[in-house]
Design a protein around this motif. Sequence first.
Motif, PDB file in Angstrom:
ATOM      1  N   ALA A 253      -7.065   5.998   5.513  1.00 46.10           N
ATOM      2  CA  ALA A 253      -7.094   4.039   6.075  1.00 46.10           C
ATOM      3  C   ALA A 253      -6.445   3.572   5.117  1.00 46.10           C
ATOM      4  O   ALA A 253      -6.458   3.129   3.956  1.00 46.10           O
ATOM      5  N   ASP A 254      -5.882   2.504   5.941  1.00 48.35           N
ATOM      6  CA  ASP A 254      -4.820   1.381   4.349  1.00 48.35           C
ATOM      7  C   ASP A 254      -4.280   2.287   4.110  1.00 48.35           C
ATOM      8  O   ASP A 254      -4.189   1.154   2.714  1.00 48.35           O
ATOM      9  N   ALA A 255      -3.237   3.243   4.838  1.00 51.84           N
ATOM     10  CA  ALA A 255      -2.577   3.482   3.447  1.00 51.84           C
ATOM     11  C   ALA A 255      -1.715   4.412   4.321  1.00 51.84           C
ATOM     12  O   ALA A 255      -1.628   5.170   4.995  1.00 51.84           O
ATOM     13  N   TRP A 256      -0.521   4.194   4.085  1.00 47.65           N
ATOM     14  CA  TRP A 256       0.801   5.126   5.027  1.00 47.65           C
ATOM     15  C   TRP A 256       1.299   6.246   4.492  1.00 47.65           C
ATOM     16  O   TRP A 256       1.312   6.225   3.671  1.00 47.65           O
ATOM     17  N   THR A 257       1.029   7.098   5.210  1.00 47.29           N
ATOM     18  CA  THR A 257       1.453   8.654   4.462  1.00 47.29           C
ATOM     19  C   THR A 257       2.599   9.515   5.710  1.00 47.29           C
ATOM     20  O   THR A 257       2.883   8.593   6.621  1.00 47.29           O
ATOM     21  N   THR A 258       3.388   9.744   4.901  1.00 44.38           N
ATOM     22  CA  THR A 258       5.180  10.385   5.479  1.00 44.38           C
ATOM     23  C   THR A 258       4.179  11.531   5.222  1.00 44.38           C
ATOM     24  O   THR A 258       4.150  12.946   4.696  1.00 44.38           O
ATOM     25  N   PHE A 259       4.155  12.202   7.076  1.00 44.41           N
ATOM     26  CA  PHE A 259       3.989  13.350   7.129  1.00 44.41           C
ATOM     27  C   PHE A 259       5.494  13.612   7.262  1.00 44.41           C
ATOM     28  O   PHE A 259       6.578  13.518   8.785  1.00 44.41           O
ATOM     29  N   LYS A 260       6.284  15.765   7.096  1.00 44.68           N
ATOM     30  CA  LYS A 260       6.585  16.203   7.342  1.00 44.68           C
ATOM     31  C   LYS A 260       6.931  17.531   8.385  1.00 44.68           C
ATOM     32  O   LYS A 260       5.914  18.673   7.530  1.00 44.68           O
TER      33      LYS A 260
END
Length: 521
Positions: free
Chosen positions: A345-352
């Motif tokens: 929530a409220d934070a970008w996560t980079t998924f690979k």
Amino acid sequence: MLQKYVRIADAVNHDHTAKGDWTTTTAYIIGDILQHDGSSFYCILAHTSGALSEPINGANWETYWRPLAIGHDGTPLADVVWEGAWDSGTTYSAGDGVTNDGAAYVSIQDSNTNHEPPNATWWARIGGDLDFLESATQGDVLYFNGTSWTILAAGTRGQAFITGGAAANPQFLEYHSDAFRQLLINGSFQINQWDGDSDHAVTVFTASTSPVNNDDSYIHDQWILLSDGNDIVDISTESSIVPAGSATSAKFEVETANKKFGYLQIVESREALKYSGGVASLQFKARTTAGKVIENIRAAVLAWNGTADSVTSDVISSWGAEGSNPTWATNWTAENTAANNALVADAWTTFKIENISIDTSGMVNLAVLIWIDDTDAAVDDLLYLADIQLNLGAVCLPYASIPYAVDLFKAMRYFIVYQQNDAEQWGWGRAGSTDTVYVTRALPIKMRVAPTGICVPDDTSHRAVRLADGSFVGAFDTFNTTARTRNALVLNCTKAGSFVAGTLYAFYLLSDGIYCADARL
């Protein structure tokens, strides 16, 4: 106990011989170890000693000598006291140095008696961990793998050296141009040709807009909404909640609770075939919002082995229960096994998802699908997606931010939206009879195939013709694309008894109508 010594990279692979104290006019060879003014050194270049090569004091001493005794944290330790060749009857203290079988060691404990080097409990070998450097060849790279130093063999000509960041090992990978670095179009969702100046421009796609937010509907350029029913989610372009370095993201707001949905892009055959038999890597950024949480997201690269570019755009036969992947439509195969990725929530996560084998037999098209796995999403729950990239290769390359004009040009190969008002002509044509005018419009790009013409809204209040001098003739009854090429549209506009054969007429979109040329998959 002394902390274990880290071997310094210059302690290369030569026999070590303890030489006692440094003396002038003495012939030293590589690997000789000595003491001078209370410090220990080893020889890195054969020479006869003199004032210039005197350790520490000589003007050129670093050409010939390197200091020893460096701790694991890089802090100099107590100097090594060299005791000569190891002797089983001698008791050594921590910091005493010996030679044995051509190698040099330092004692790491006191009361070290009759423990012959190498014995890792009692001795640390100086330079020993770098013995493997003897096998190095030109172009090899020395790096630390988190546990020890190791060699990365030189890549082949044309490969690029790619770092994986602080927590990963580097690699040599095939160098790829932008065509292979980003296979997708509009991965940042910066292109929405429906958003324009007309009254019918669409910024938020809902159940009442055109296009509508139904299952299997194109929304952002090149992106298709798939959902477990219609009006499951509203979609818009977001310019405030975006990752660092990005201008836009796609916002999904749940309208029907407890349903799965996803966003799909299908890759044209001529581009997808470049990945056949190779490996690809997918990355994307996502986030949700506190109090409006979507929990899990999945992603898959799909392969189509039916007729090239004649794909089933609704790739999902059935969505399945939460925690399971969908059943794919006929001729679609997932090239990776999708698993849940927890959203923050409220934070970008980079998924690979890396090193995906593109190995489906007969693959002629690819697709990327990103979807939520939740079946308990509540109305108004939020999902944001951004910076989706599919690149050739075993690892995700840094995200390639595509200029807006480049993305738009690529998107217009598949779809073009014209938004005009009463004062602008869309095209010109001559009347073939009193009932029909043939209107021609050159296209700004050679489209994927000869496009289909679409008028939005498709009613008589939004399409009309005027005489070349601008005098109004009136709305025409019907129109269709009677002839077309990949470079132009020719429209057949009819209004019974309203035209003069051979006269030049202009075609207008009334009341801010929208006209589209559609060559999408």
